[in-house]
Design a protein around this motif. Structure first.
Motif, short mmCIF file in Angstrom:
data_model
loop_
_atom_site.label_atom_id
_atom_site.label_comp_id
_atom_site.label_asym_id
_atom_site.label_seq_id
_atom_site.Cartn_x
_atom_site.Cartn_y
_atom_site.Cartn_z
N GLY A 14 3.54 -31.37 -26.63
CA GLY A 14 2.68 -31.53 -25.47
C GLY A 14 1.64 -30.43 -25.41
N ASP A 15 0.66 -30.59 -24.55
CA ASP A 15 -0.39 -29.58 -24.44
C ASP A 15 0.06 -28.47 -23.50
N GLN A 16 -0.60 -27.33 -23.61
CA GLN A 16 -0.23 -26.15 -22.84
C GLN A 16 -0.38 -26.38 -21.34
N ALA A 17 -1.42 -27.08 -20.93
CA ALA A 17 -1.63 -27.33 -19.50
C ALA A 17 -0.49 -28.13 -18.90
N ALA A 18 0.02 -29.13 -19.65
CA ALA A 18 1.15 -29.93 -19.15
C ALA A 18 2.40 -29.08 -19.02
N ARG A 19 2.62 -28.19 -19.98
CA ARG A 19 3.81 -27.33 -19.88
C ARG A 19 3.70 -26.39 -18.69
N ARG A 20 2.53 -25.85 -18.43
CA ARG A 20 2.37 -24.94 -17.29
C ARG A 20 2.62 -25.67 -15.97
N ARG A 21 2.26 -26.95 -15.91
CA ARG A 21 2.50 -27.71 -14.68
C ARG A 21 3.97 -28.01 -14.47
N GLU A 22 4.70 -28.23 -15.54
CA GLU A 22 6.08 -28.68 -15.41
C GLU A 22 7.07 -27.53 -15.24
N TRP A 23 6.83 -26.40 -15.91
CA TRP A 23 7.79 -25.30 -15.83
C TRP A 23 7.59 -24.54 -14.52
N PRO A 24 8.66 -23.96 -13.96
CA PRO A 24 8.52 -23.21 -12.71
C PRO A 24 7.64 -21.98 -12.90
N GLN A 25 6.91 -21.63 -11.85
CA GLN A 25 6.05 -20.45 -11.90
C GLN A 25 6.93 -19.20 -11.87
N LEU A 26 6.72 -18.32 -12.85
CA LEU A 26 7.57 -17.13 -13.00
C LEU A 26 6.82 -15.88 -12.58
N THR A 27 7.51 -15.06 -11.78
CA THR A 27 7.02 -13.75 -11.39
C THR A 27 7.89 -12.69 -12.05
N VAL A 28 7.26 -11.69 -12.65
CA VAL A 28 8.00 -10.64 -13.35
C VAL A 28 7.83 -9.33 -12.59
N THR A 29 8.93 -8.63 -12.36
CA THR A 29 8.91 -7.31 -11.76
C THR A 29 9.69 -6.36 -12.64
N ASP A 30 9.19 -5.14 -12.77
CA ASP A 30 9.89 -4.16 -13.61
C ASP A 30 10.96 -3.40 -12.83
N GLY A 31 11.16 -3.75 -11.55
CA GLY A 31 12.23 -3.13 -10.77
C GLY A 31 11.83 -1.86 -10.05
N THR A 32 10.59 -1.41 -10.19
CA THR A 32 10.18 -0.18 -9.51
C THR A 32 9.79 -0.49 -8.07
N GLU A 33 9.99 0.50 -7.21
CA GLU A 33 9.65 0.39 -5.79
C GLU A 33 8.79 1.58 -5.41
N THR A 34 7.53 1.34 -5.11
CA THR A 34 6.59 2.38 -4.66
C THR A 34 6.62 3.60 -5.56
N GLY A 35 6.59 3.37 -6.85
CA GLY A 35 6.52 4.46 -7.80
C GLY A 35 7.83 5.13 -8.12
N ALA A 36 8.92 4.70 -7.51
CA ALA A 36 10.22 5.31 -7.78
C ALA A 36 10.81 4.74 -9.06
#
Length: 621
Positions: free
Chosen positions: A302-324
Motif C-alpha cells: 500500500g502507499d504511505q498515505a494510506a498507512r498513515r491514515r490507518e495506523w494510530p497516531q504515535l506520540t514519543v516522549t523521552d521521559g524528561t520533565e522540565t529539564g529533569a
C-alpha cells in the motif's frame, strides 16, 4: 533409515520378500536390519533391479502399508537438509508425526468439495489485492508480501485467498506462530471456507488427533492445512498456495536439528512445486523484504498515505520533565491514560515483579552471596531471592557501601500493574505475560480496562484499545542481538495494530529510534535493515554456518578447504566445554558451504567422534 549419523544419510537397497510384497508401497513405514539391529525407515522406491553387488538383505517388516511419505515431501526434505547442512532423517522427523494405528484404521473418505466463493472484500484496502485473489482463482501462482493494515482482519484476507486457491482445484498451507494464533485463525477460516474443509496440525494436539489430521491430508481427503511450523511439511496434494502470518516471529525457527526456519521451508516448497506465496504481517521482516527486492515476490504494502491514515497516531516522549532526569512513567503517559475514554494497553518489556535489583545508594547490582547470581523479587511481600540458585537473602547489604536499601533498575509488568492500580482507580487493571497469558479481555459494560502485557502476550478487547502505551522502549533496543531493531519493531507494530479506529499511542523512549513507528513505515525500516545486513554480509544477504564443538575439533576446521570466499570468524568460547566457529560466505556459495560442513560432520561421524552442533543462518548467534 532412521539414523541421525551424517555418514549414513543415503538410500539403502533391500529385497522385498514375497510375503510382504502386497503391503510394500512407496512411502510406507518399514523395519530393516542394519548392523545387527532393527531400524525404522521409509520405503521410498520400488525397483526390479539394484546396483548393489552381492546378496541383498530382506525387509524385516512392513510396519504399516499407509503411504505417509509422499515424493514431494521427500524432495522437500532433501532440499531442506542440503540447505541447513543436516540429514534427511532429521527433517523427516519434523515432517511426519509419530504413528497412531487407530487413526490409520479409519476408512478412506471422499475429497471434500471446493468452498463457495466468499469474494475478496478483505483485499479491497490493498492496491492490486483483488487481482492477487483473481489470479489464484484462475489457477495461477502469484507470489506477494503483504504489509497488513490494522483492523482489516488478516485472517479473513488469507482465508479468502485460500478459498480462491481451493476453487481452482489446488491445496493450500497456512502457517501461524503459535497455538493461540491457530485458535483464532481456525474460527475465521472455518467461517470463510465452511465446516470440515481444512484440518489443523500443531504439536499441541493430542497424538491421535494430530496423526488423524495428517493421514487425512496424505490420503487427499483434505487439501487445506492450518498449523504451526510443522504444517509447512504437510503432504498437501496439488499445492497451490503457501501462506505465512508474521514470518519474523522466532517461533518459526525450529529448535531441533537441523534447525530450519518454516519460512525458508515454505519458500523452498513453493519454488519446487510452482505454488503461490503469501507472506503477511503488520511489520516487515528483512527476509521478506529481500525476496521483494529480488523481485521474486511482489509488494502489496500500500502507499504511505494510506498507512498513515490507518495506523494510530504515535506520540514519543523521552521521559524528561522540565529539564529533569528521565522518569519511567512521565506525565504525558498519565495525561493520555486519564484522557482516554476506553480501554488502554500498556506494553511492558519485562515480565515478573522486580526482575533486577541494585543498591539504592551506590547503584551497585545486587548479587547473591552464594553464587554471585542476580537478586530479584517476585512480589511486594516476597523475600529477595537469587535468580540462579534460589537462595533467599532477607538481610542483604551492599558490599560496596554497606547500605541495606534496594532499588529496581528494571521493573516487570506485575510491579507496573501495582503502580498503575494506585494511580488509576477508575480502571480495572489486568496483567498478561509469563505463565498467565490472556487471549482476550471481555470487560463489563461501561467498564474501562487497563491491560499491562509483555511483548507478544497482548490480549484483544472488543473494539480495540483507545490508547496503546509502549514503555521502556530503550530496554528492548538494548539487547545484544543482531535482530534487535527488527524484532523490537515487530512487537511494537503488533501492539499498535490492536488500537481502535482513531486510537492513539504513546511511546516512552528516544524519538530518533522510533521514527518508523511515528511514520507508520515498517517497509522503510526493513529496507534500511536489509542495507545494513548487506554491509556486514549477514543473512539474508550472506550465509552463516556456526559450529559449536570442543576447541581441538574446531582447530582442525580452520585448515580445511571451504568455498572461495568463505571467512572464518573465531573461534570464541561459548561455555566451559565448547567454542564456536562462524563461517561466513556470499549467498551464491551458501549451498556449497553447507555441503562442505555436512561432509566434515559425516567424516567425524564415520570416525565415531562426538557430534558437534551445526546451525546455518541462525536467527541469533
Amino acid at each position: 533409515m532412521d539414523s541421525p549419523l551424517p555418514h549414513l544419510d543415503r538410500l539403502f537397497d533391500y529385497r522385498v520378500p514375497d510375503e510382504l510384497a502386497a503391503d510394500a508401497r512407496q512411502g510406507c513405514r518399514v523395519k530393516v536390519r542394519f548392523a545387527g539391529k532393527l531400524t525404522d525407515g521409509f520405503l521410498v522406491e520400488l525397483s526390479d533391479s539394484t546396483e548393489h553387488r552381492g546378496t541383498l538383505a530382506a525387509l524385516h517388516k512392513i510396519v504399516s502399508p499407509e503411504p505417509v511419505l509422499r515424493p514431494e515431501v521427500l524432495r522437500l526434505a532433501r532440499a531442506v537438509a542440503e540447505r541447513y547442512a543436516g540429514t534427511v532423517t532429521d527433517v523427516l522427523r519434523l515432517a511426519i508425526p509419530p504413528r497412531h494405528a487407530r487413526a490409520e484404521a479409519h476408512p478412506v473418505g471422499d475429497p471434500v468439495s471446493p468452498p463457495d466463493d466468499p469474494g475478496c472484500a478483505a483485499w479491497y484496502p490493498y492496491v492490486d489485492g483483488p487481482a492477487f485473489v483473481e489470479e489464484l482463482a484462475a489457477g495461477r501462482s502469484p507470489r506477494t508480501v503483504l504489509a497488513v493494515l490494522p483492523r482489516h482482519e488478516p485472517e479473513r484476507a488469507v482465508a479468502e485467498a485460500v478459498a480462491a486457491t481451493a476453487r481452482s482445484g489446488r491445496g493450500a498451507i497456512i502457517c501461524v506462530p503459535d497455538a493461540r494464533d491457530v485458535e483464532r485463525w481456525d474460527a475465521i477460516v472455518t467461517e470463510v471456507l465452511g465446516q470440515d474443509r481444512h484440518v489443523v496440525l500443531t504439536a499441541a494436539q493430542k497424538p491421535a488427533a494430530r496423526y488423524r489430521s495428517f493421514v487425512r491430508v496424505a490420503r487427499g481427503e483434505v487439501s487445506i492445512v492450518l498449523g504451526t511450523r510443522a504444517a509447512a511439511y504437510a503432504p498437501v496434494r496439488d499445492l497451490g498456495l503457501v501462506a505465512m502470518w508474521d514470518d519474523g516471529d522466532d517461533l518459526f525457527a525450529e529448535p531441533r536439528a537441523p534447525y530450519p526456519h518454516a519460512r525458508e521451508v515454505l519458500l523452498t516448497r513453493a519454488a519446487q512445486q510452482g505454488a503461490g506465496v503469501l507472506l503477511a504481517s503488520y511489520a516487515r521482516s528483512v527476509e521478506a523484504q529481500s525476496v521483494v527486492e529480488s523481485r521474486w515476490c511482489a509488494d502489496l504494502g500500500g502507499d504511505q498515505a494510506a498507512r498513515r491514515r490507518e495506523w494510530p497516531q504515535l506520540t514519543v516522549t523521552d521521559g524528561t520533565e522540565t529539564g529533569a532526569a528521565p522518569v519511567r512513567l512521565p506525565r504525558q503517559v498519565f495525561t493520555a491514560i486519564r484522557g482516554s475514554g476506553g480501554h488502554v494497553l500498556v506494553q511492558v518489556p519485562r515480565r515478573g515483579y522486580r526482575s533486577s535489583l541494585a543498591c539504592q545508594r551506590c547503584r551497585t547490582p545486587a548479587r547473591c552471596r552464594q553464587c554471585e547470581g542476580p537478586l530479584a523479587q517476585t512480589s511486594a511481600r516476597a523475600p529477595v531471592v537469587c535468580r540462579w540458585c534460589g537462595t533467599q537473602d532477607p538481610h542483604w547489604r551492599c558490599h560496596e557501601c554497606g547500605s541495606d536499601r534496594l532499588r529496581a533498575p528494571v521493573v516487570g509488568q506485575l510491579r507496573t500493574a501495582e503502580e498503575f492500580a494506585q494511580a488509576f482507580t477508575s480502571h480495572r487493571v489486568v496483567t498478561s505475560g509469563g505463565s498467565s497469558v490472556l487471549d482476550t479481555v471481555d470487560p463489563a459494560p461501561d467498564e474501562r480496562t487497563l491491560v499491562l502485557a509483555t511483548p507478544g502476550a497482548e490480549p484483544r478487547v472488543p473494539g480495540g484499545y483507545s490508547l496503546v502505551v509502549l514503555l521502556d522502549t530503550w530496554l528492548m533496543l538494548g539487547r545484544d542481538e543482531v535482530r534487535v531493531v527488527e524484532e523490537a519493531h515487530r512487537r511494537w507494530f503488533n501492539a499498535l495494530a490492536l488500537a481502535a479506529h482513531h486510537g492513539e499511542a504513546v511511546a516512552v523512549g528516544d524519538p530518533a529510534s522510533l521514527q518508523a513507528l511515528v511514520r507508520a513505515d515498517p517497509i522503510g525500516l526493513a529496507v534500511r535493515q536489509l542495507a545494513e545486513r548487506a554491509e556486514t554480509h549477514l543473512p539474508p544477504i550472506g550465509r552463516l554456518a556456526t559450529i559449536d564443538a570442543p576447541a581441538d575439533a574446531l582447530a582442525e576446521l580452520a585448515h580445511r578447504s571451504w568455498t572461495p570466499h568463505t571467512e572464518l570468524l573465531g573461534p570464541v568460547p561459548v561455555d566451559a566445554d565448547r567454542d564456536r566457529l562462524i563461517l561466513r560466505a556470499p549467498r551464491r556459495e551458501g549451498l556449497a558451504l553447507a555441503r562442505l560442513v555436512k561432509q566434515a560432520s559425516a567424516e567425524r561421524s564415520a570416525a565415531k567422534l562426538p557430534a558437534w552442533r551445526v546451525q546455518v543462518d541462525p536467527i541469533d548467534f
